[in-house]
Enzyme design. Structure first.
Site, PDB file in Angstrom:
ATOM      1  CB  SER A 158      16.331  28.544 -14.829  1.00  0.00           C
ATOM      2  OG  SER A 158      16.164  29.158 -14.207  1.00  0.00           O
ATOM      3  CE1 TYR A 183      20.385  25.855 -13.403  1.00  0.00           C
ATOM      4  CE2 TYR A 183      19.356  28.149 -12.815  1.00  0.00           C
ATOM      5  CZ  TYR A 183      19.221  26.489 -13.072  1.00  0.00           C
ATOM      6  OH  TYR A 183      18.258  25.752 -12.509  1.00  0.00           O
TER       7      TYR A 183
END
Length: 368
Positions: A158, A183
């Site tokens: 990501s 995350y």
């Protein structure tokens, strides 16, 4: 031309590949599975269909792949009624025994691992879900590859891992040691775990750092869906940091094109890698990291205006401060994918938003 260390020899394109795509009830996973099936590959789809967001949307995607909701049950295969080479299993990647059994029985040529607990803000509310799915789940996938001869693994990282880094555009050679959400930290950890397995077990691993992806069948917790739904229902949209943000918005078809290029050409060791001056995005092991995005960072307000034009309706805006875990800007340097694979995203924002709005109207039966 691609250099030798990044692209493996295209030795298997003379025949169809058998590919495990995790997260096929998800946005990117659905589109990828569909594209692979359309070109003749065999796809085993996997998803736990959790309730992080509306499961009806997830089942809607699966239906397009020929997997009917009424036929789905946990830990069992559902055969597609549309694609003869597709079957789906409802399975949690954190289920160690289930993943072990799947890999042992199916014998995959390649794995594209997209399943994960997504969302930056939700990681502030439910951190344990991220450890179970993104850490334990990823370990189970790595172990499945290790013990069953799978030498071709690509996985979703990501853009969030760039964290406090303010150097734009983000480069894969940049430091990613300062994440601002759990995350992001789990995605950074995935990259490190992948390298260890590439080094120890000669598994080709390619991490793709996704930037903001949009398009038909997108996630309802992402900006395009949130904004469109609010505008059509005369509700205000939440504009964080008073709109002073930008994102590298990338259309789903361009993303899938990049993923397939990576699947077809597994990573190879970099013969020029220097242990005394180590680059972080390649290795003496068959390991690579790439940004996958559009290479253009667009102001948030311009993105909102494009949606307004497509809907023919002006949004009511609630201007809010910056949210914890968010970053001001994402801008991808995609030179790696461009040089090694000829990757070239070319979908104009207006065209992509038009396709998204068309799908949204049909799926949710909205009438302007």
């Amino acid at each position: 031309m691609p250099d030798d260390f990044s692209m493996g020899k295209d030795s298997k394109r003379g025949r169809a590949l058998k590919v495990l795509v995790t997260g096929t009830a998800g946005f990117i996973g659905y589109h990828l599975a569909k594209k692979l099936l359309e070109r003749g590959d065999e796809v085993v789809g996997l998803d736990n269909i959790n309730d992080y967001y509306d499961v009806n949307l997830k089942y809607g995607r699966l239906k397009e792949l020929g997997v009917k909701k009424e036929n789905v049950s946990s830990n069992a295969f559902t055969i597609s009624t549309v694609y003869p080479k597709h079957k789906f299993i409802k399975l949690d990647i954190a289920d160690r025994e289930g993943i072990e059994k799947l890999f042992k029985e199916e014998k995959f040529d390649a794995v594209m691992h997209l399943a994960a607990q997504a969302g930056v803000r939700y990681s502030l509310e439910n951190p344990h879900a991220y450890i179970e799915s993104n850490m334990l789940g990823f370990l189970n996938i790595l172990e499945g590859c290790r013990h069953n001869g799978v030498k071709n693994l690509a996985y979703a990282s990501s853009s969030s891992i760039y964290g406090l880094n303010r150097s734009q555009p983000f480069k894969t050679s940049d430091t990613t040691d300062h994440p601002v959400s759990l995350y992001a930290a789990t995605k950074k950890s995935n990259e490190m775990m992948a390298h260890s397995y590439s080094h120890l077990y000669d598994i080709s691993t390619t991490g793709l750092r996704f930037f903001t992806v949009y398009g038909p069948w997108g996630r309802p917790d992402m900006a395009p869906m949130l904004f469109t739904n609010a505008i059509l229902n005369d509700k205000p949209i939440k504009v964080f940091n008073n709109g002073k943000m930008s994102r590298d918005f990338t259309y789903i078809d361009d993303i899938v094109d990049g993923i397939i290029k990576v699947i077809d050409h597994p990573a190879k060791p970099n013969p020029k890698w220097d242990a005394k001056n180590p680059k972080t995005d390649s290795s003496s092991a068959p390991y690579r990291l790439y940004n996958i995005g559009n290479s253009k960072h667009l102001p948030l307000m311009e993105f909102i205006e494009t949606i307004e034009k497509a809907l023919g309706k002006v949004a009511k805006k609630e201007m809010l401060p910056m949210q914890d875990g968010d970053v001001l800007s994402t801008h991808a340097n995609i030179s790696g994918l461009m040089e090694d694979y000829g990757y070239k995203p070319d979908t104009a924002l207006a065209d992509g938003i038009s396709e998204f709005v068309k799908w949204y109207r049909e799926f949710y039966a909205k009438v302007l």
